[in-house]
Each structure stands twice: as C-alpha cells, then as structure tokens.
Write a protein that holds these residues in place. Structure first.
Motif, PDB file in Angstrom:
ATOM      1  N   LYS A 167       5.318 -10.587   0.124  1.00  0.00           N
ATOM      2  CA  LYS A 167       5.523  -9.361   0.904  1.00  0.00           C
ATOM      3  C   LYS A 167       6.998  -9.078   1.129  1.00  0.00           C
TER       4      LYS A 167
ATOM      5  N   VAL B 127       9.628  -3.913  -5.700  1.00  0.00           N
ATOM      6  CA  VAL B 127       8.231  -3.466  -5.619  1.00  0.00           C
ATOM      7  C   VAL B 127       7.548  -3.585  -6.977  1.00  0.00           C
TER       8      VAL B 127
ATOM      9  N   GLN C 164       6.116  -6.948  -7.354  1.00  0.00           N
ATOM     10  CA  GLN C 164       4.904  -7.051  -6.536  1.00  0.00           C
ATOM     11  C   GLN C 164       3.723  -6.376  -7.241  1.00  0.00           C
ATOM     12  N   GLU C 165       3.976  -5.214  -7.785  1.00  0.00           N
ATOM     13  CA  GLU C 165       2.904  -4.471  -8.459  1.00  0.00           C
ATOM     14  C   GLU C 165       2.447  -5.192  -9.725  1.00  0.00           C
TER      15      GLU C 165
ATOM     16  N   SER D 196       0.148  -7.873  -8.468  1.00  0.00           N
ATOM     17  CA  SER D 196      -1.083  -7.249  -7.962  1.00  0.00           C
ATOM     18  C   SER D 196      -1.992  -6.812  -9.105  1.00  0.00           C
ATOM     19  N   LYS D 197      -1.390  -6.270 -10.144  1.00  0.00           N
ATOM     20  CA  LYS D 197      -2.177  -5.789 -11.285  1.00  0.00           C
ATOM     21  C   LYS D 197      -2.830  -6.929 -12.060  1.00  0.00           C
TER      22      LYS D 197
ATOM     23  N   ASN E 272      -3.380  -0.698  -6.113  1.00  0.00           N
ATOM     24  CA  ASN E 272      -2.760  -0.248  -4.874  1.00  0.00           C
ATOM     25  C   ASN E 272      -2.172  -1.463  -4.150  1.00  0.00           C
ATOM     26  N   LEU E 273      -0.855  -1.483  -3.996  1.00  0.00           N
ATOM     27  CA  LEU E 273      -0.179  -2.658  -3.448  1.00  0.00           C
ATOM     28  C   LEU E 273      -0.585  -2.941  -2.002  1.00  0.00           C
ATOM     29  N   SER E 274      -0.677  -1.897  -1.190  1.00  0.00           N
ATOM     30  CA  SER E 274      -1.037  -2.115   0.222  1.00  0.00           C
ATOM     31  C   SER E 274      -2.455  -2.669   0.337  1.00  0.00           C
TER      32      SER E 274
ATOM     33  N   PHE F 248      -3.901  -4.543  -1.953  1.00  0.00           N
ATOM     34  CA  PHE F 248      -3.831  -5.930  -2.417  1.00  0.00           C
ATOM     35  C   PHE F 248      -3.347  -6.849  -1.297  1.00  0.00           C
TER      36      PHE F 248
END
Length: 289
Positions: free
Chosen positions: A170, A175, A178-179, A182-183, A189-191, A193
């Motif tokens: 976090k 970003v 992070q994405e 997440s993917k 959607n990152l939030s 995840f």
C-alpha cells in the motif's frame, strides 16, 4: 466472572443459575473448564444468552457450547492452512516485481524513491534487534555483512508478517507496480484488491491468534467483484470473507480453491443435524446450506 476469580465449583453454580443444562459429568465439565477456560468459553455461550444478565435460552446445553467451540477451532485451522498459501504467493510477487523494477536498490523498502516516507519513518518497528535475533537468516546476514544496516528485500520481507507485506504494498509510490501485482490475481481495480487483501489479513490474524472466528465481522464492506454472490447481500460476515479467500486462492491454484470449498462445506454439513449449531452457522457465519 466480574473482577473476582472463581473456582470450578462456583463457575458450575453460575452456569446452573443462569439456566444452562449441564449434560456432561461434573468431572468432564471441570476438565473442559481447565482445558479451555471459563472466560474463553464465554464467547461461545454468548449466542445462547437472552438478556444482559447472561441468562440462557431454555434448554441450552453445555455440550452445544463445547461443540461450537470445536467448530471454531476446526474452522480457524482450515482457513489458516489456505490463507498461508495466499500469504506466501502475495509476498513472493511483491518481492519479485518491486525488486526487479528497482535492481539498484536491494533495500528498496527503506528507499524514499520506492516507498512512502511514512513507512520508512516506522521501519524500526518492523526491523529491529528482536527481528534480527528471531530471524536466523537475517541474523546470519548481519554476521557476514557487518556493515549492512538492512538485509536485501528478498531476505527481509520473507520474515515480515502478512500485514506488514500488505502495508508495504500500500505504501509503494509506483501505482503501476501495484496494479501489475493486483492484475496477477485478476483484480483490475486497485482499491478493491486492497480491500480484499485487508479482509484476508484480518481473517488470518484472527485465526493465527486463536481469536473467535465464527461471528467475525469485517469493519469495511467487502468489495463486490464479478463471480462472487454474497448471501443475503451481507458483505461483512465470515462466509463473504471465505468467498474472497476462495477467489484469490483460485488465481493461485484452482485445485486448492476447490479443496477449501469442499472442506468448508463438509465441515458445516457435519453439524447440520444439530439445529442449534446449524442456526448459528447460518445466522452468524452467513453460510447457506
């Protein structure tokens, strides 16, 4: 129990006076009280209480309270086994992607170009003398490389908790990184995840620290994602948390996801002949038979 300690005899008298049916022998009840504890068992007879004076529903049996306790134990052990798979996989992905993007910064978890200053300011909370002493490979690293203040990320993060790994994720400045992670779990959607991972960490911590799991509620509503239907649209109950655990697990190993789903169903169905426990499973956990 108030503020005064009581012995077995007094504890049994209190349960009787509140209307509990003591359907086990007194010796067995004492054995259970010494094994589990009056205070801890109180979390499991709480669903049977009818008023603020802790009186019980008529017909409440001591054996049903114990049954609920062991259901909770089995559930914690089961969930922890599969959450551990998610924890290791998530940690591995964070270490791999962030380390390879920041090859020149092996201790990127204290690099302000990579991670927020807030995390760096609190690094001593995570990386300290106790951490070094209790993590043998980290200890050996510092014995070999005496000038290193920190071991490389791929060593260090291996011994951070799941919650700390999520905090690091976090706090990443990039970003896109992070994405990318997440993917890997098919959550675009990152939030959402982050919401899901926070839910899994919450359940993990409850299980790991022998918390009461059957009536856990998430402080935030669990994010809605394709392929998940929440029973009675309840996005705070344990059953909904289990659904997102299964979702993330399916992105790692569909076989393990199926194993978890079957094990959960088998556990709950093993109690369907007990109407008292079945109702608690439906009302508190949110499971639908």
């Amino acid at each position: 129990m108030g503020n005064v300690a009581t012995n077995f005899t007094k504890q049994i008298e209190i349960l009787k006076s509140r209307g509990m049916v003591l359907d086990l022998s007194e010796d067995k009840i004492k054995e259970i009280l010494l094994d589990i504890g009056y205070y801890r068992l109180g979390f499991y007879w709480n669903p049977f209480e009818v008023d603020k004076d802790h009186n019980f529903i008529e017909g409440t049996k001591f054996s049903d309270v114990v049954c609920l306790y062991y259901l909770d134990v089995d559930l914690r052990n089961l969930l922890l086994k599969y959450i551990n798979r998610i924890e290791i996989n998530f940690r591995t992905k964070v270490v791999y992607y962030v380390s390879n993007i920041n090859k020149k910064s092996p201790v990127w978890f204290i690099d302000k170009q990579v991670i927020s200053q807030d995390f760096i300011n609190n690094i001593d909370y995570h990386y300290n003398d106790d951490f070094i002493k209790n993590s043998r490979p980290i200890k050996l690293h510092h014995q070999k490389y005496i000038n290193d203040k920190y071991a490389p990320a791929w060593k260090t993060l291996e011994y951070f908790t799941f919650g700390t790994i999520l905090k690091i994720f976090k706090c990443l400045n990039d970003v896109k990184t992070q994405e990318t992670i997440s993917k890997q779990f098919d959550v675009l959607n990152l939030s959402k995840f982050i919401n899901i991972m926070e839910t899994i960490v919450l359940v993990r911590n409850c299980c790991a620290h022998s918390g009461v799991i059957f009536d856990i509620t998430t402080p935030k509503g669990i994010s809605i994602l394709p392929g998940i239907t929440f029973n009675k649209n309840n996005r705070h109950c344990l059953d909904s948390a289990i659904k997102v655990i299964q979702l993330i697990l399916s992105k790692i190993s569909n076989d393990r996801k199926n194993d978890l789903e079957k094990s959960i169903n088998d556990l709950f169905k093993s109690h369907e002949d007990n109407p008292i426990i079945k109702k608690i499973i439906e009302d508190k956990i949110g499971y639908v038979y």
